[in-house]
Design an enzyme around this catalytic site. Structure first.
Site, PDB file in Angstrom:
ATOM      1  N   HIS A   1      -3.681  -4.395   1.804  1.00  0.00           N
ATOM      2  CA  HIS A   1      -4.955  -3.676   1.800  1.00  0.00           C
ATOM      3  C   HIS A   1      -5.264  -3.016   3.143  1.00  0.00           C
ATOM      4  O   HIS A   1      -5.752  -1.882   3.179  1.00  0.00           O
ATOM      5  CB  HIS A   1      -6.114  -4.583   1.396  1.00  0.00           C
TER       6      HIS A   1
ATOM      7  N   ASP B   1      -1.487  -2.059  -4.437  1.00  0.00           N
ATOM      8  CA  ASP B   1      -1.696  -0.605  -4.311  1.00  0.00           C
ATOM      9  C   ASP B   1      -0.372   0.145  -4.356  1.00  0.00           C
ATOM     10  O   ASP B   1      -0.102   1.018  -3.522  1.00  0.00           O
ATOM     11  CB  ASP B   1      -2.450  -0.259  -3.034  1.00  0.00           C
TER      12      ASP B   1
ATOM     13  N   HIS C   1       0.733   3.584  -2.446  1.00  0.00           N
ATOM     14  CA  HIS C   1      -0.187   4.653  -2.879  1.00  0.00           C
ATOM     15  C   HIS C   1       0.548   5.838  -3.483  1.00  0.00           C
ATOM     16  O   HIS C   1       0.333   7.004  -3.096  1.00  0.00           O
ATOM     17  CB  HIS C   1      -1.080   5.108  -1.725  1.00  0.00           C
TER      18      HIS C   1
ATOM     19  N   ASN D   1      -6.695  -2.915  -5.041  1.00  0.00           N
ATOM     20  CA  ASN D   1      -7.960  -2.364  -5.532  1.00  0.00           C
ATOM     21  C   ASN D   1      -7.782  -0.972  -6.128  1.00  0.00           C
ATOM     22  O   ASN D   1      -8.649  -0.502  -6.880  1.00  0.00           O
ATOM     23  CB  ASN D   1      -8.989  -2.308  -4.400  1.00  0.00           C
ATOM     24  N   HIS D   2      -6.668  -0.303  -5.850  1.00  0.00           N
ATOM     25  CA  HIS D   2      -6.443   1.036  -6.407  1.00  0.00           C
ATOM     26  C   HIS D   2      -5.737   1.000  -7.752  1.00  0.00           C
ATOM     27  O   HIS D   2      -5.871   1.944  -8.534  1.00  0.00           O
ATOM     28  CB  HIS D   2      -5.632   1.898  -5.426  1.00  0.00           C
TER      29      HIS D   2
ATOM     30  N   HIS E   1      -4.380  -9.190  -1.358  1.00  0.00           N
ATOM     31  CA  HIS E   1      -4.788  -7.806  -1.089  1.00  0.00           C
ATOM     32  C   HIS E   1      -6.298  -7.791  -0.899  1.00  0.00           C
ATOM     33  O   HIS E   1      -7.069  -7.590  -1.845  1.00  0.00           O
ATOM     34  CB  HIS E   1      -4.380  -6.906  -2.261  1.00  0.00           C
TER      35      HIS E   1
ATOM     36  N   ASP F   1       0.829  -1.217   0.000  1.00  0.00           N
ATOM     37  CA  ASP F   1       0.000   0.000   0.000  1.00  0.00           C
ATOM     38  C   ASP F   1       0.858   1.260   0.000  1.00  0.00           C
ATOM     39  O   ASP F   1       0.769   2.115   0.880  1.00  0.00           O
ATOM     40  CB  ASP F   1      -0.943  -0.012   1.201  1.00  0.00           C
TER      41      ASP F   1
ATOM     42  N   HIS G   1      -4.453  -0.893   6.222  1.00  0.00           N
ATOM     43  CA  HIS G   1      -3.442   0.163   6.343  1.00  0.00           C
ATOM     44  C   HIS G   1      -2.785   0.254   7.711  1.00  0.00           C
ATOM     45  O   HIS G   1      -1.747   0.901   7.841  1.00  0.00           O
ATOM     46  CB  HIS G   1      -4.061   1.518   5.976  1.00  0.00           C
TER      47      HIS G   1
END
Length: 611
Positions: free
Chosen positions: A242, A62, A24, A126-127, A214, A22, A244
């Site tokens: 996934h 992610d 991001h 998912n992102h 994830h 993650d 956080h």
């Protein structure tokens, strides 16, 4: 430096893996203060890979915050990977499995055109999941350029079969299973139907088995998370992306005697929401494997922006003396709390020169009555240049007993502020909102699941046409349903639409999405114009409180002027109920559309067709 803690562990037989999830990249990249946070943290992760001289970097999804990263985001990502992962140091891990099956291309460190020292292996989350024509993910682009080895991508969502990536270094053998993100409801159903298979090697006892996935791990309701007990028992270790909140603990497992697997939850490297879980210290992890034994060492990230989260219940606080306005006393009290949080954040500073200067502060405040509420934006202006999030320092919500009392009132409005705090994502927030609406205000035609999925696709995948497709798909699906019925009156039409919505709500998620997409691509259902080719059809309607009136339709096929009387039917035959329902349903739906409503603000109670 991290030690092996075992004299028998030689470097030639030990696989060292840096684990993170993650990342991001690109989160709030246009924000002047926080736009670089995700890139700074990612650079630290890869610098730790170099510092501990790992054999590979494993990411749990992610990597990007958006399915379609901006050119600037892709540029910075490429720049960081090339800086730390390219070089002349040889990679000691041998890949034994089919590369084309695992990665759809040759693994990057065996590509003769690339010099890779620290290979990155990643699934998607998912992102950054596949989107658009050809279902291309941003990781596909990084894979084709040789920057990342992308695995765990699926095309068949009705039956998932996972083949492991087989890696070996000396006497240590690793089978790495990758399960990129699927919707939790779908994956939960597939597990329940025994349609998730993981290929087990014949000499499995000689291999150390890791699964990286994830998905939701925390219990968010039936079907909205993946319970650990549905995962195969032969696994030794699970890398869970996934979630956080970082839950990485030092652990050592030598000669395992139980059948359970251990879980590493790296958490995110950047705070993407001002929630309590994001305020926990951020980590990545160093995993050392030697045959069937492993050691996990948490590695704290020192370039993460300090974040303090506090929960305050005003009824439990001594606010002191009274003032003319109680809200003023509350503001003074909360200012003191924010200042204390800033001091606490300054104590968390690591001393790393790349660590952002301004901290994040979030106070979750429960208040009893409206006199304690005030303008949060104006309050935040007192901390401009002092905290990184001055506009959303506070989240104000009523205490639970007050909210429960309001829920019993007939004219209650939905408390979106409380729902926003408890929601983990936009989809959850929308579902909570629609379920809290009174029956008379709930959606009558649209499926809530389709709406929430459309919002998700729009926000994460930048799919600008998703709302048009969903609305058009629902409209045409309802038209087809009405054409198949013999509904004559408005009440019958409403009942038919209610049944149609119940069917949509009961449809499985994958089938629902396919059904709506299929309906959206069909040609709109219209009345055969040949039957009205000789004149104009006049529709009579009765409006409540307005008496009887006439509404003329558009002249078909270039007919000019407006007919003053009824259009003469081209044949004396009587219209069938199906034909009448088709015309009536089409006219009824037109009145529901925004265009017709803007021209005629009528509440129609009956629709009649003049022959």
């Amino acid at each position: 430096m991290v030690q092996n803690e075992s004299e028998s562990w030689t470097s030639d037989d030990t696989i060292r893996i840096l684990i993170a999830s993650d990342i991001h990249l690109g989160y709030l990249e246009n924000d002047a203060e926080r736009g670089e946070d995700s890139f700074i943290a990612f650079e630290e992760v890869l610098s730790l890979a170099v510092q501990y001289d790992v054999d590979l970097v494993l990411l749990g999804g992610d990597l990007f915050d958006q399915a379609k990263p901006s050119p600037s985001c892709m540029f910075k990502c490429t720049q960081i990977i090339r800086k730390y992962c390219f070089g002349d140091k040889p990679v000691s891990v041998e890949l034994l499995s089919d590369q084309l099956q695992n990665f759809s291309r040759v693994v990057n460190y065996e590509d003769p055109n690339l010099n890779i020292s620290y290979p990155i292996l990643s699934i998607h989350g998912n992102h950054d999941d596949p989107v658009g024509q050809g279902s291309i993910s941003s990781l596909d682009i990084l894979s084709m350029t040789g920057l990342v080895n992308y695995f765990g991508k699926w095309s068949d969502y009705t039956h998932v079969r996972v083949s492991p990536v087989l890696l070996q270094k000396g006497e240590t053998k690793l089978s790495l299973y990758g399960l990129s993100h699927l919707k939790d409801q779908r994956l939960s159903r597939l597990f329940g139907e025994k349609k998730v298979e993981m290929d087990l090697l014949e000499d499995n006892n000689d291999w150390f088995n890791i699964l990286v996935l994830h998905q939701n791990r925390a219990d968010r309701g039936h079907g909205n998370y993946i319970p650990e007990n549905v995962l195969p028992k032969f696994l030794d270790l699970v890398i869970w992306g996934h979630e956080h909140d970082s839950q990485v603990f030092a652990m050592k497992d030598i000669k395992r005697e139980n059948e359970g697997f251990c879980v590493i939850q790296p958490g995110s490297t950047v705070a993407t929401s001002l929630a309590a879980g994001e305020a926990l210290p951020k980590h990545c992890a160093l995993l050392q494997l030697h045959k069937n034994d492993f050691i996990v060492t948490p590695l704290p990230l020192k370039t993460v922006r300090p974040f303090i989260f506090k929960t305050i219940v005003l009824s439990e606080e001594n606010l002191g003396g009274k003032t003319v306005k109680e809200s003023e006393r509350v503001q003074e009290f909360l200012k003191e709390k924010v200042e204390a949080a800033i001091e606490e954040a300054n104590k968390l500073r690591s001393g790393n020169p790349k660590q952002p200067r301004l901290p994040l502060v979030r106070l979750s405040v429960f208040y009893e009555h409206d006199s304690q509420d005030f303008n949060r934006i104006r309050f935040g202006q007192n901390f401009n240049g002092i905290v990184a999030n001055p506009n959303d320092i506070l989240i104000m919500k009523r205490e639970k007993k007050i909210r429960e009392r309001k829920e019993n009132e007939k004219c209650e409005e939905v408390d979106m502020r409380g729902a926003a705090v408890e929601a983990t994502d936009v989809e959850t927030l929308l579902r909570a909102y629609y379920s809290a609406l009174p029956a008379e205000r709930r959606l009558a035609v649209l499926s809530v699941r389709s709406i929430t999925e459309a919002v998700r696709d729009y926000t994460l995948k930048r799919d600008d046409g998703v709302f048009r497709r969903v609305l058009e798909g629902h409209r045409r699906h309802c038209v087809e349903s009405l054409l198949d019925s013999t509904a004559e009156t408005v009440e019958e039409v409403h009942e038919r639409l209610r049944i149609c919505k119940e069917v949509l709500d009961a449809t499985e998620e994958a089938q629902l999405k396919g059904l709506i997409e299929q309906a959206a691509t069909k040609r709109a259902v219209t009345v055969d114009e040949s039957e009205e080719s000789e004149g104009e059809v006049v529709v009579e309607r009765v409006s409540e409180g307005r008496g009887r009136g006439r509404a003329r339709g558009r002249s078909p096929r270039g007919a000019r002027g407006r007919a003053r009387g009824r259009a003469r039917a081209p044949s004396p035959e009587r219209r069938t109920p199906r034909r009448q329902a088709a015309v009536k349903s089409n006219e009824w739906l037109q009145k529901l559309s925004a265009e017709r409503v803007s021209r005629r603000r009528h509440d129609s109670s009956e629709i009649e067709l003049s022959d």
